[in-house]
Design an enzyme around this catalytic site. Structure first.
Site, PDB file in Angstrom:
ATOM      1  N   ASP A   1       7.061   9.229  -3.393  1.00 29.77           N
ATOM      2  CA  ASP A   1       5.866   9.054  -4.221  1.00 29.77           C
ATOM      3  C   ASP A   1       4.655   9.723  -3.573  1.00 29.77           C
ATOM      4  O   ASP A   1       3.525   9.288  -3.768  1.00 29.77           O
ATOM      5  CB  ASP A   1       5.593   7.561  -4.468  1.00 29.77           C
ATOM      6  CG  ASP A   1       5.366   6.795  -3.169  1.00 29.77           C
ATOM      7  OD1 ASP A   1       5.872   7.255  -2.125  1.00 29.77           O
ATOM      8  OD2 ASP A   1       4.691   5.756  -3.202  1.00 29.77           O
TER       9      ASP A   1
ATOM     10  N   ASP B   1      -0.568   9.064  -2.215  1.00 28.50           N
ATOM     11  CA  ASP B   1       0.570   8.151  -2.117  1.00 28.50           C
ATOM     12  C   ASP B   1       0.311   6.991  -3.093  1.00 28.50           C
ATOM     13  O   ASP B   1      -0.802   6.468  -3.153  1.00 28.50           O
ATOM     14  CB  ASP B   1       0.707   7.637  -0.683  1.00 28.50           C
ATOM     15  CG  ASP B   1       1.899   6.703  -0.541  1.00 28.50           C
ATOM     16  OD1 ASP B   1       1.723   5.499  -0.776  1.00 28.50           O
ATOM     17  OD2 ASP B   1       2.980   7.180  -0.216  1.00 28.50           O
TER      18      ASP B   1
END
Length: 543
Positions: free
Chosen positions: A458, A415
């Protein structure tokens, strides 16, 4: 009764072409239907999972906001009603989804509330107070009762809310009140729209249902069905915690291709047990396959008519060459490789052979295009990386290979730290460019036989082939290399962009759980990394 050669040949030739076309149409249509069913079914299941995840994430975020607000000193005794009122109205102004927020004392008296609604009333018998005084409480979707006549309702439709109640503790840990909030259920429509709008072209006729575990009541769906119980095979599967798809029929007898998922909460939020059902009428889902079958049938019929007429005039010249063509066509109909021969000395016969070659080529090209469409469905449109669907297929093969080699698989759940800031300051176009650059660096940091996928937003998942002896050390080397790569500055639209990378890791071995459990452990480890300071790797091991 005798038949002229021209009549016999023309009729026979037309029949051969029609039968060949019908066979190819049947074979290609059957395979295309199977491919379309799997592709669209998985897509619906993925959309259902995304919506279930978004609903749970939204509720978790709102409950966390209320809980954080409850810890402010303004709510401790002695109570400053003016200050509390300002805080509550500010929360509602910043997040309009909070339709009503109020603070009650330990006896259920409303001391302060947004827009002063219900101030002075006692709501000790309401679930949001009864259960919220002891522990954080989140209630399922329900109709408005006390607030129905007090809140503005331009649309005139019944108001529905989801409740959040959090106990307010003093310094000694004693509950001195409850901070309660009513969230307008309309936010679920926004979640639905945000997920389905980008897929509008491929989601014609789609119906979305969110079903409560309380009597299987539909809380989101077509207005005519909201509030009614749902009976569906997909719901039964979803209640078992499964996320997949199936083809079934509704009570009215209409066939649907249905994807389903079950909400099991997010982080420390256990969830309300909502199930998401997304279905599309089978006739719409398979419309492209039916068009292909019709196109093949009509094309074959047209060719049969044309060649039948040609055969009437040139039967005496092309009987033998036609026999050769029929032989090759028979080979094609059995699935073997064959090429329709060319006959250049006779013009009409040459046209016939070329037309047949083009027909076979077009049918083969159509099959190739369907395979290409399937491949697109397995890759992320922005980064070109494989998506969750491709990851599942890859893991099935990787697990078998690891078992044969007596090795392990290391899962890295990634992440980006600071990605939201890039989106907020430079815009989503810059954010998209950053994700593409990150994907490139991830590929640079891994080997060709290892898997790099984008799960969404993301978040990325990397699957490493590691040894049985020291998988964590090997995975840590790769994870640190990835973190170092991501930490290097990016040049995005002329701007220098700096982001970090948090990594959660877990190791699969033949003795541990299935891959989905290991992926979940890696996800849990990721959030430990983020809470521990970010830009680091954390391993989570199976119990």
């Amino acid at each position: 009764m005798s038949i002229h050669l021209r009549t016999l040949f023309a009729g026979a030739f037309a029949v051969v072409i029609i039968l060949l076309t019908a066979l190819l149409s049947l074979l290609i249509g059957k395979e295309s239907s199977k491919t379309a069913e799997v592709t669209i079914g998985r897509s619906l299941a993925e959309v259902a999972y995304q919506m279930s995840y978004s609903l749970d994430h939204f509720m978790w975020a709102r409950s966390e906001e209320v809980e954080v607000l409850s810890k402010l000193k303004a709510f401790q005794e002695p109570v400053d009603k003016k200050e509390i009122g300002g805080l509550l109205n500010q929360l509602k102004e910043n997040l309009p989804v909070f339709t009503w927020v109020g603070y009650m004392d330990a006896k259920g008296n409303v001391l302060s509330a947004t827009d002063n609604i219900l101030v002075g009333s006692n709501i000790k018998d309401r679930p949001v107070f009864k259960f919220g005084i002891d522990a954080p409480f989140i209630g399922d979707v329900h109709d408005a009762k006390l607030l129905a006549k007090l809140l503005p309702n331009p649309g005139g439709e019944p108001l529905q809310f989801v409740d959040i109640g959090v106990p307010v503790m003093d310094a000694s840990g004693r509950a001195v009140g409850v901070l309660a909030a009513h969230l307008s259920w309309e936010w679920s429509r926004q979640v639905e729209s945000s997920i389905l709008t980008p897929l509008k072209e491929n989601m014609k006729g789609v119906q979305v249902f969110v079903v409560s575990k309380n009597d299987n009541t539909i809380v989101l769906g077509p207005s005519s069905q909201v509030g009614k119980p749902m009976k569906d095979a997909a719901l039964t599967e979803a209640r078992q915690g499964k996320s997949s798809w199936l083809v079934n029929k509704s009570d009215g007898g209409q066939a649907y291709l249905t994807g389903y998922a079950h909400g099991d909460g997010y982080m420390d939020y256990p969830g309300l047990g909502w199930s998401v059902i997304i279905r599309q009428p089978a006739e719409i889902a398979f419309a492209s396959v039916h068009r292909l079958q019709n196109y093949i049938a009509l094309s074959g019929l047209a060719v049969a008519v044309l060649f039948g007429i040609a055969g009437w005039f040139i039967a005496g010249w092309i009987a033998r060459p036609l026999q050769l063509i029929a032989e090759k066509a028979d080979l094609l109909s059995t699935g073997k490789e064959a090429e329709i021969p060319k006959f250049n000395r006779i013009k009409d016969l040459s046209i016939l052979s070329v037309s047949l070659r083009n027909l076979v080529q077009n049918l083969s090209q159509t099959e190739t295009e369907l395979s290409y469409m399937s491949d697109i469905a397995r890759h992320d449109a922005l980064t070109g990386l494989p998506n969750r669907m491709a990851l599942d297929d890859y893991l099935a093969h990787a697990v078998n290979k690891a078992k044969q080699n007596r090795s392990t698989l290391s899962f890295l759940y990634l992440d980006l730290d600071g990605f939201k800031k890039v989106n907020d300051t430079l815009g989503h176009a810059a954010g998209d460019k950053l994700l593409q650059e990150v994907a490139f660096r991830l590929l640079e940091s891994t080997r060709d036989n290892e898997m790099v996928t984008r799960i969404g937003g993301d978040e990325f998942v990397v699957i490493l082939h590691t040894s049985a002896a020291k998988p964590m050390q090997e995975a840590e080397v790769v994870a640190k290399r990835i973190i170092d790569k991501i930490n290097q500055p990016f040049l995005i639209g002329g701007e220098i962009v700096q982001v970090g990378c948090s990594v959660g890791a877990a190791v699969w071995s033949p003795e541990t759980q299935d891959t989905s459990e290991i992926l979940r452990l890696a996800d849990d480890a990721l959030y430990i990394s983020k809470r521990s300071g970010k830009n680091r790797i954390t391993f989570e091991t199976a119990v």
